[in-house]
Motif scaffolding. Structure first.
Motif, PDB file in Angstrom:
ATOM      1  N   ARG A 152       0.774   6.959   7.359  1.00  0.00           N
ATOM      2  CA  ARG A 152       2.263   7.043   7.589  1.00  0.00           C
ATOM      3  C   ARG A 152       2.480   6.724   9.096  1.00  0.00           C
ATOM      4  N   TYR A 153       1.459   7.263   9.981  1.00  0.00           N
ATOM      5  CA  TYR A 153       1.551   6.766  11.256  1.00  0.00           C
ATOM      6  C   TYR A 153       1.513   5.431  11.808  1.00  0.00           C
ATOM      7  N   LEU A 154       0.737   4.786  10.909  1.00  0.00           N
ATOM      8  CA  LEU A 154       0.693   3.180  11.032  1.00  0.00           C
ATOM      9  C   LEU A 154       2.052   2.625  10.739  1.00  0.00           C
ATOM     10  N   ALA A 155       2.621   2.999   9.759  1.00  0.00           N
ATOM     11  CA  ALA A 155       3.873   2.624   9.115  1.00  0.00           C
ATOM     12  C   ALA A 155       4.877   2.889  10.198  1.00  0.00           C
ATOM     13  N   ALA A 156       4.900   3.772  11.229  1.00  0.00           N
ATOM     14  CA  ALA A 156       5.780   3.982  12.247  1.00  0.00           C
ATOM     15  C   ALA A 156       5.691   2.652  13.241  1.00  0.00           C
ATOM     16  N   ARG A 181       3.457  -3.031   4.811  1.00  0.00           N
ATOM     17  CA  ARG A 181       3.648  -3.630   3.426  1.00  0.00           C
ATOM     18  C   ARG A 181       2.462  -2.933   2.597  1.00  0.00           C
ATOM     19  N   ALA A 182       2.981  -2.259   1.466  1.00  0.00           N
ATOM     20  CA  ALA A 182       1.953  -1.590   0.917  1.00  0.00           C
ATOM     21  C   ALA A 182       1.825  -2.096  -0.565  1.00  0.00           C
ATOM     22  N   LEU A 183       0.655  -2.219  -1.090  1.00  0.00           N
ATOM     23  CA  LEU A 183       0.527  -2.472  -2.566  1.00  0.00           C
ATOM     24  C   LEU A 183       0.048  -1.003  -3.109  1.00  0.00           C
ATOM     25  N   THR A 212       5.212   9.305  -1.068  1.00  0.00           N
ATOM     26  CA  THR A 212       4.755   8.046  -0.393  1.00  0.00           C
ATOM     27  C   THR A 212       5.723   7.154  -0.370  1.00  0.00           C
ATOM     28  N   ALA A 213       6.409   7.015  -1.360  1.00  0.00           N
ATOM     29  CA  ALA A 213       7.470   6.014  -1.299  1.00  0.00           C
ATOM     30  C   ALA A 213       8.693   6.470  -0.470  1.00  0.00           C
ATOM     31  N   GLU A 214       8.943   7.742  -0.382  1.00  0.00           N
ATOM     32  CA  GLU A 214       9.974   8.117   0.390  1.00  0.00           C
ATOM     33  C   GLU A 214       9.602   8.284   1.811  1.00  0.00           C
ATOM     34  N   HIS A 215       8.403   8.579   1.981  1.00  0.00           N
ATOM     35  CA  HIS A 215       8.187   8.546   3.685  1.00  0.00           C
ATOM     36  C   HIS A 215       8.136   7.085   4.195  1.00  0.00           C
TER      37      HIS A 215
END
Length: 328
Positions: A249-253, A258-260, A271-274
């Motif tokens: 999640r820290y990379l997503a910030a 993009r996640a499969l 996971t979807a919420e975060h």
């Protein structure tokens, strides 16, 4: 190695599973185990490199559910379980790693029982085998060993059952499960034109793609990421769903994330919420996940073994799509 060859290899996956199912219905590849082992082994060591190691990890985790002392190891490790009659070694020769496998198998030769899963009886790895189990995967023209990895996983699951591991899908015959997975895989490939462009568009990013899967099916993410790296040379990474909120999640910030996501974890919605809070993009495979930009379903995707054997084709077919685009 070309996208066309990968597409051809993927088209052969259903037949490879069906062929293995037919073979297992007539013949037990582990029929010699009782003469090879005097008792339940104290340690079961699964060896592989690349995607083979990923499926070894999944199979070892399944075996541990019944108390079997199974572990997966890099074939390149200098040391692992001690050799001896209480250790059963299983080497998976699929997709490379011959040098590493042979180096570690030297430690166990004539000291432990060795099973080799592989299609080449002339491979240097095969000479270590007390039991040589053919993968029946057919030719690997693309170099990604997609069918070999799929069939190796099926055979490792069967080995677990032979050693006492519980069936995740009670009452399901292994050959029947393989046929269901073959039909599901064929359906996804036949319908590729209806889902691949949408999924590819949703996941396309200069920062790459992240494949997220439950711990019980983490091999789907690991193998899928490797297929994307080796084929179209896409930045691709694997993560476990529950751990995602503590690591990725820290990379997503800080990236265009993009996640499969291979659905089925208790932590899918978290996971979807975060990821939604971080304005990332999610594509779900095998289940409905809130906030997903796209969803890929197939018959049997709620059955754990069917999902385990089927869902990697989504990442593999995506790899073929991006590889073909890169070749234009």
């Amino acid at each position: 190695m070309t996208a066309a060859l990968l597409t051809a290899d993927l088209a052969g996956k259903p037949d490879a599973l069906m062929g293995l199912a037919d073979r297992l219905a007539r013949h037990d590849p582990y029929g010699a185990l009782p003469t090879l082992l005097e008792d339940e082994p104290a340690g079961i060591l699964l060896l592989g490199m690349g995607s083979a190691r990923h499926v070894c990890e999944t199979a070892a985790a399944r075996m541990r559910l019944s108390g079997l002392g199974a572990s997966a190891e890099f074939a390149s490790a200098q040391r692992s379980l001690p050799p001896g009659p209480d250790t059963l070694v299983v080497a998976v020769a699929a997709g490379g790693g011959v040098r590493e496998l042979c180096s570690l198998l030297d430690t166990y030769a004539e000291r432990s029982a060795i099973i080799v899963l592989g299609d080449d009886p002339d491979s240097p790895v095969a000479r270590y085998a007390d039991i040589l189990v053919p993968l029946l995967a057919g030719p690997d023209r693309s170099g990604l060993a997609c069918a070999a990895v799929q069939n190796a996983l099926a055979l490792l699951l069967l080995l677990g059952y032979r050693l006492g591991a519980p069936a995740v899908s009670p009452g399901a015959d292994v050959a029947q499960t393989l046929r269901r997975a073959a039909n599901a895989t064929a359906g996804l490939l036949e319908r590729a034109g209806s889902w691949v462009p949408e999924v590819a568009a949703a996941l396309s990013s200069p920062d790459g793609v992240h494949l997220v899967a439950p711990a019980e099916r983490l091999s789907s993410a690991g193998h899928g990421a490797l297929a994307l790296r080796k084929g179209p040379v896409v930045k691709a990474y694997a993560a476990e769903t529950g751990e995602w909120s503590h690591t990725d999640r820290y990379l997503a910030a800080v990236s265009d994330y993009r996640a499969l996501l291979f659905a089925g974890s208790h932590y899918d919605e978290r996971t979807a919420e975060h990821l939604g809070q971080l304005r990332g993009t999610l594509v779900a495979v095998g289940g409905e996940v809130p906030g997903a930009a796209a969803t890929v379903r197939y018959p049997g995707d709620t059955v754990p073994d069917v999902a385990l054997l089927t869902e990697p084709v989504v990442a593999e077919r995506l790899a073929a799509h991006w590889w073909a685009e890169r070749g234009r």
